[in-house]
Design an enzyme around this catalytic site. Structure first.
Site, short mmCIF file in Angstrom:
data_model
loop_
_atom_site.label_atom_id
_atom_site.label_comp_id
_atom_site.label_asym_id
_atom_site.label_seq_id
_atom_site.Cartn_x
_atom_site.Cartn_y
_atom_site.Cartn_z
N GLU A 50 -11.07 -8.62 -2.31
CA GLU A 50 -10.74 -7.14 -2.70
C GLU A 50 -10.74 -6.23 -1.43
O GLU A 50 -11.15 -6.75 -0.10
CB GLU A 50 -11.94 -6.64 -3.25
N ASN A 58 -13.14 -3.54 -7.82
CA ASN A 58 -13.23 -2.07 -8.31
C ASN A 58 -11.87 -1.58 -7.79
O ASN A 58 -11.43 -0.73 -8.71
CB ASN A 58 -13.97 -1.06 -8.27
N ASN A 107 -10.06 -5.43 -14.64
CA ASN A 107 -11.34 -5.53 -13.98
C ASN A 107 -12.27 -4.49 -14.28
O ASN A 107 -11.95 -3.31 -14.19
CB ASN A 107 -11.11 -5.17 -12.40
N GLU A 108 -13.31 -5.59 -15.11
CA GLU A 108 -14.44 -4.83 -15.26
C GLU A 108 -14.00 -3.29 -16.25
O GLU A 108 -15.21 -2.70 -15.81
CB GLU A 108 -15.86 -4.78 -14.45
N TYR A 132 -23.89 -11.14 -10.69
CA TYR A 132 -24.27 -11.18 -9.53
C TYR A 132 -26.11 -11.44 -9.52
O TYR A 132 -26.89 -10.41 -10.60
CB TYR A 132 -24.21 -10.11 -8.63
N GLU A 145 -16.59 -13.61 -10.87
CA GLU A 145 -17.18 -13.03 -9.95
C GLU A 145 -18.51 -13.18 -10.05
O GLU A 145 -19.22 -13.33 -11.52
CB GLU A 145 -16.78 -11.09 -10.07
N GLN A 181 -17.97 -12.27 -2.94
CA GLN A 181 -16.60 -13.00 -2.19
C GLN A 181 -16.58 -13.67 -0.58
O GLN A 181 -17.42 -13.60 -0.49
CB GLN A 181 -15.67 -11.10 -1.93
#
Length: 503
Positions: A27, A72, A172-173, A244, A292, A351
């Protein structure tokens, strides 16, 4: 201490090992791109400005796919800013990470980097500030051979052949209020369906990923998946999941059991997707792209997004330095992903470089392996063939977050063609070693080829640029195999990999 018993039998197949399980993520965030994979002027840089020392480590890591450009970041990204002559590319504000984006690395550079790294590109489109038209534009630029304005522009920019990207993330999200262009599940589901339908008019064989929940702790988890898939089920192939973990308030026991939560997350998404399937009376199944996942200490200073009038280029952000316990958890999360290989068809460690990453770099200096590099690299290298369910009988322990959980967790893979079994196992004990017996009687004549473990008496030990080998895996001592019974003793807070030849 009671011995934990693990049974490995080729009859207990979950599904094939999917190479896309070993994907990663790049990213435009912090130093992932700039001074990470791309640093013109670095002593190792090639003619494209790619750090070849990083490329070497990416290949060693065994990464299969790389998701790009976010994250993001993608929800405010104008992909066309990052193509064409460098001196004509605009500089923009990145609202996601309060940074300045110079756009000196973009789609064409990423595709060239993927070719050199030997990885499959997985592209995300901006559904935060953009929609159908812009998604069709980047698809045309990437995948059409020529004869159209955007495909000819790619050719003029050096991309003579189409990039042939098959995997596309539809945003994304979008469930997250932090996301630029955050939407309700109904708004997003409709938009994802409309964009996906239009993209399939260009290429019906694309693999499309709808945004699932940003974590199972989101208040909309479950209902988000239900509504989004109710709108887009017939159009998409996969739904994403993100999570996470980190050690909170010294609660090491719960942290080491993080894979229990990942298991529940996966099973919840599967149940919801299958409920939508039943309601729609369809045969098609939606699978999961866990694109992710990682250990990320979100409350640390380096994870705080800059504020105010300063919009730096490639600031130090999310540069977690990982210890042995973090690596054990990463290895355990890979065990969870593998044992759900029937429904998890892709995954991305987030990442790849510098940003919560297994690979670290110093600007103008060395690149090096974090502790988390090792369980990922060895699992990616040796998990082949079929994933096997491995019944485990052993002790449990009490955690604050998850209640009673198994002390030992494991999965196995069986490569019938190569005649090899790989057992991946973690010991969550914080108090002492745990004896483990692996029943291999289903493989007459089996013999141990290799057994390694990653641990340290101080589980907080970290790798550094000057000393990255002290926390590398080492031989697992005292392994025996007799009459189909393998015996080993796992150190506390450890991850281990045992390879067995079956012929």
């Amino acid at each position: 201490m009671t011995t934990t018993r693990i049974i490995v039998d080729p009859a207990f197949v979950v599904g094939p090992v999917r190479r896309r399980t070993f994907g990663s993520f790049v990213e435009h965030l912090g130093r992932c791109v700039y001074t990470g994979i791309h640093e013109p002027g670095h002593p190792s840089a090639d003619e494209s400005g790619f750090r070849t020392d990083v490329l070497d480590l990416v290949r060693e890591l065994g990464v299969s796919t790389v998701r790009y450009p976010g994250g993001n970041f993608v929800s405010g990204y104008r992909w066309e800013d990052g193509v064409g002559p460098l001196d004509q590319r605009p500089t923009r504000l990145d609202l996601a990470w309060h940074s300045t984006e110079p756009n000196t690395f973009g789609v064409d550079e990423f595709m060239a980097w993927c070719r050199k790294a030997g990885v499959e590109p997985m592209m995300a489109v901006n559904l935060g500030t953009r929609g159908i038209a812009e998604s069709l534009d980047i698809l045309e630029y990437c995948n059409i051979a020529g004869g159209t304005t955007l495909s000819d522009q790619r050719r003029a920019n050096g991309g003579t052949e189409p990039y042939g990207v098959t995997m596309w993330c539809l945003g994304n999200e979008m469930d997250g209020p932090w996301q630029v262009g955050h939407k309700t599940p109904y708004e997003y589901g409709r938009l994802a369906a409309e964009v996906g339908r239009a993209m399939r008019m260009v290429d019906p064989d694309l693999e499309l990923v709808a945004c699932g929940s940003s974590s199972s702790d989101m208040p909309t988890f479950g209902e988000w998946e239900r509504v989004v898939l109710s709108e887009s089920y017939e159009i998409v192939d996969l739904v994403s999941a993100h999570v996470y973990y980190y050690e909170e308030d010294g609660d090491l026991g719960s942290f080491l059991a993080s894979a229990v939560n990942m298991d529940h997350f996966i099973e919840g998404v599967v149940a919801t997707a299958d409920a939508v399937r039943a309601a729609k009376k369809l045969e098609k199944r939606i699978h999961i792209s866990f694109d992710e996942w990682n250990v990320w200490y979100q409350k640390r200073v380096e994870s705080k997004v800059p504020e105010g009038d300063d919009w730096p280029v490639a600031p130090v952000l999310l540069e977690d330095r990982y210890n042995v316990a973090d690596a054990v958890v990463v290895g355990n999360l890979l065990i969870s992903l593998l044992r759900h290989t029937d429904r998890v068809h892709a995954a991305s460690l987030a990442q790849l470089v510098n940003v919560i990453a297994p690979i670290m770099t110093e600007p103008g200096g060395p690149a090096w392996r974090q502790t988390t590099f090792h369980p990922f690299a060895l699992t990616a290298r040796y998990a082949k063939g079929d994933v096997l369910t491995v019944p485990i009988q052993g002790e449990t322990y009490e955690t604050k977050k998850f209640g009673l959980v198994p002390l030992v967790d494991a999965v196995a893979t069986h490569d019938a063609d190569a005649g090899e079994v790989a057992v991946f196992v973690v010991n969550r004990s914080t108090t002492g070693p745990t004896p483990v017996d692996v029943d291999l009687r289903a493989f007459p004549g089996a013999r141990v080829v290799e057994a390694v473990e990653l641990s340290n008496p101080d589980h907080t030990w970290q790798a550094t640029a000057a000393d990255s080998t002290s926390v590398a895996p080492r031989p697992l001592a005292g392994v025996t195999l007799d009459d189909g019974q393998l015996h080993a003793v796992l150190p506390p807070v450890s991850w281990a990999m045992i390879r067995i030849a079956t012929r």
